[in-house]
Design a protein around this motif. Structure first.
Motif, PDB file in Angstrom:
ATOM      1  N   SER A   1     -21.026 -63.840   1.915  1.00 48.05           N
ATOM      2  CA  SER A   1     -21.214 -62.420   2.285  1.00 48.05           C
ATOM      3  C   SER A   1     -21.876 -62.460   3.713  1.00 48.05           C
ATOM      4  N   THR A   2     -21.988 -61.412   4.248  1.00 49.14           N
ATOM      5  CA  THR A   2     -22.504 -61.228   5.687  1.00 49.14           C
ATOM      6  C   THR A   2     -24.047 -61.199   5.498  1.00 49.14           C
ATOM      7  N   HIS A   3     -24.443 -59.787   5.635  1.00 52.74           N
ATOM      8  CA  HIS A   3     -25.842 -59.416   5.387  1.00 52.74           C
ATOM      9  C   HIS A   3     -26.120 -58.445   4.463  1.00 52.74           C
ATOM     10  N   VAL A   4     -27.318 -58.018   4.348  1.00 51.99           N
ATOM     11  CA  VAL A   4     -27.689 -56.849   3.576  1.00 51.99           C
ATOM     12  C   VAL A   4     -29.068 -56.159   4.441  1.00 51.99           C
ATOM     13  N   ARG A   5     -28.771 -54.975   4.173  1.00 56.20           N
ATOM     14  CA  ARG A   5     -29.979 -54.057   5.122  1.00 56.20           C
ATOM     15  C   ARG A   5     -31.055 -53.722   3.983  1.00 56.20           C
ATOM     16  N   VAL A   6     -32.065 -54.175   4.189  1.00 54.55           N
ATOM     17  CA  VAL A   6     -33.239 -53.792   3.267  1.00 54.55           C
ATOM     18  C   VAL A   6     -34.040 -52.706   4.016  1.00 54.55           C
ATOM     19  N   LEU A   7     -34.484 -51.766   3.299  1.00 58.44           N
ATOM     20  CA  LEU A   7     -35.605 -50.535   3.649  1.00 58.44           C
ATOM     21  C   LEU A   7     -36.824 -50.858   2.942  1.00 58.44           C
ATOM     22  N   VAL A   8     -37.761 -50.674   3.472  1.00 63.07           N
ATOM     23  CA  VAL A   8     -39.043 -50.670   2.811  1.00 63.07           C
ATOM     24  C   VAL A   8     -40.222 -49.535   3.496  1.00 63.07           C
ATOM     25  N   HIS A   9     -40.694 -48.672   2.488  1.00 62.87           N
ATOM     26  CA  HIS A   9     -41.684 -47.708   2.871  1.00 62.87           C
ATOM     27  C   HIS A   9     -42.999 -48.266   2.514  1.00 62.87           C
ATOM     28  N   ALA A  10     -44.038 -48.311   3.322  1.00 64.73           N
ATOM     29  CA  ALA A  10     -45.411 -48.953   3.115  1.00 64.73           C
ATOM     30  C   ALA A  10     -46.305 -48.174   4.078  1.00 64.73           C
ATOM     31  N   ALA A  11     -47.522 -48.390   3.924  1.00 68.16           N
ATOM     32  CA  ALA A  11     -48.514 -47.724   4.546  1.00 68.16           C
ATOM     33  C   ALA A  11     -48.452 -48.351   6.094  1.00 68.16           C
ATOM     34  N   THR A  12     -48.387 -49.748   6.121  1.00 66.91           N
ATOM     35  CA  THR A  12     -48.327 -50.387   7.378  1.00 66.91           C
ATOM     36  C   THR A  12     -47.133 -51.559   7.418  1.00 66.91           C
ATOM     37  N   ARG A  13     -47.037 -51.856   8.637  1.00 64.08           N
ATOM     38  CA  ARG A  13     -46.004 -52.972   8.705  1.00 64.08           C
ATOM     39  C   ARG A  13     -46.062 -54.141   7.874  1.00 64.08           C
ATOM     40  N   PRO A  14     -47.496 -54.695   7.962  1.00 63.74           N
ATOM     41  CA  PRO A  14     -47.721 -55.965   7.313  1.00 63.74           C
ATOM     42  C   PRO A  14     -47.675 -55.876   5.673  1.00 63.74           C
TER      43      PRO A  14
ATOM     44  N   GLU B   1     -39.229 -46.043  -5.850  1.00 65.21           N
ATOM     45  CA  GLU B   1     -39.859 -47.408  -5.630  1.00 65.21           C
ATOM     46  C   GLU B   1     -39.942 -47.740  -4.008  1.00 65.21           C
ATOM     47  N   GLY B   2     -39.133 -47.090  -3.194  1.00 61.00           N
ATOM     48  CA  GLY B   2     -39.580 -47.023  -1.642  1.00 61.00           C
ATOM     49  C   GLY B   2     -38.793 -48.570  -1.174  1.00 61.00           C
ATOM     50  N   VAL B   3     -38.023 -49.374  -1.927  1.00 62.09           N
ATOM     51  CA  VAL B   3     -37.243 -50.319  -1.739  1.00 62.09           C
ATOM     52  C   VAL B   3     -35.843 -50.356  -1.798  1.00 62.09           C
ATOM     53  N   LEU B   4     -35.030 -50.487  -0.896  1.00 60.42           N
ATOM     54  CA  LEU B   4     -33.659 -50.197  -0.950  1.00 60.42           C
ATOM     55  C   LEU B   4     -32.746 -51.217  -0.246  1.00 60.42           C
ATOM     56  N   TRP B   5     -31.622 -51.538  -0.567  1.00 70.31           N
ATOM     57  CA  TRP B   5     -30.757 -52.313   0.257  1.00 70.31           C
ATOM     58  C   TRP B   5     -29.393 -51.711   0.029  1.00 70.31           C
TER      59      TRP B   5
ATOM     60  N   ALA C   1     -45.626 -53.501   4.138  1.00 66.13           N
ATOM     61  CA  ALA C   1     -44.292 -53.514   3.912  1.00 66.13           C
ATOM     62  C   ALA C   1     -43.559 -54.928   3.624  1.00 66.13           C
ATOM     63  N   LEU C   2     -44.035 -55.780   4.692  1.00 68.98           N
ATOM     64  CA  LEU C   2     -43.626 -57.141   4.541  1.00 68.98           C
ATOM     65  C   LEU C   2     -44.098 -57.883   3.336  1.00 68.98           C
ATOM     66  N   THR C   3     -45.321 -57.583   2.832  1.00 66.46           N
ATOM     67  CA  THR C   3     -46.070 -58.278   1.736  1.00 66.46           C
ATOM     68  C   THR C   3     -45.262 -57.740   0.717  1.00 66.46           C
ATOM     69  N   ARG C   4     -44.716 -56.549   0.516  1.00 67.43           N
ATOM     70  CA  ARG C   4     -44.241 -55.852  -0.623  1.00 67.43           C
ATOM     71  C   ARG C   4     -42.704 -56.835  -0.774  1.00 67.43           C
ATOM     72  N   LEU C   5     -42.044 -57.136   0.095  1.00 69.43           N
ATOM     73  CA  LEU C   5     -40.865 -57.943   0.119  1.00 69.43           C
ATOM     74  C   LEU C   5     -41.089 -59.351  -0.348  1.00 69.43           C
ATOM     75  N   ARG C   6     -42.298 -59.947   0.277  1.00 68.31           N
ATOM     76  CA  ARG C   6     -42.775 -61.140  -0.016  1.00 68.31           C
ATOM     77  C   ARG C   6     -43.109 -61.348  -1.481  1.00 68.31           C
ATOM     78  N   ASN C   7     -43.654 -60.175  -2.150  1.00 66.53           N
ATOM     79  CA  ASN C   7     -43.865 -60.289  -3.715  1.00 66.53           C
ATOM     80  C   ASN C   7     -42.690 -60.042  -4.446  1.00 66.53           C
ATOM     81  N   LEU C   8     -41.799 -59.804  -3.822  1.00 62.48           N
ATOM     82  CA  LEU C   8     -40.607 -59.567  -4.815  1.00 62.48           C
ATOM     83  C   LEU C   8     -39.751 -60.694  -4.913  1.00 62.48           C
ATOM     84  N   GLY C   9     -40.394 -62.076  -3.927  1.00 60.55           N
ATOM     85  CA  GLY C   9     -39.564 -63.249  -3.918  1.00 60.55           C
ATOM     86  C   GLY C   9     -38.893 -63.454  -2.619  1.00 60.55           C
TER      87      GLY C   9
END
Length: 102
Positions: free
Chosen positions: A26-39, A75-79, A41-49
């Motif tokens: 596969s090539t790539h996926v685009r992931v979107l995250v809605h959160a209170a701050t940038r850090p 959920e505020g997290v899409l791809w 949002a990244l923590t939400r993705l890291r908590n998902l694995g």
């Protein structure tokens, strides 16, 4: 190499968009995250694995359509896999992270 960016919303929250490699064949996926701050949002993705997720710069910020999509998802997290195909729907992150069924 992953690319991405963010947009700050009027209420102070952010939408982060990150392009990640999808794996072999596969090539790539685009992931979107809605959160209170940038850090957060990244923590939400890291908590998902997705442990090795970093946002460097703002080269590929989310489009207005992407922001609307993630704000209207409970959920505020899409791809989405087909980045250049606007007809493909956004998918919940659980579908990306769940093991493939035969």
């Amino acid at each position: 190499m992953a690319g991405g960016g963010f947009s700050r919303l009027p209420d102070g929250s952010v939408v982060v968009a990150i392009r990640l490699p999808a794996g072999p064949g596969s090539t790539h996926v685009r992931v979107l995250v809605h959160a209170a701050t940038r850090p957060r949002a990244l923590t939400r993705l890291r908590n998902l694995g997705l442990r090795a997720v970093y946002l460097r710069g703002n080269a590929e910020p989310p489009t207005p359509d992407e922001i609307t999509a993630v704000l209207h998802h409970p959920e505020g997290v899409l791809w989405r896999a087909k980045l250049d195909d606007d007809t493909e729907s956004w998918h919940p992150i659980r579908r990306l992270l769940s093991p493939a069924t035969a």
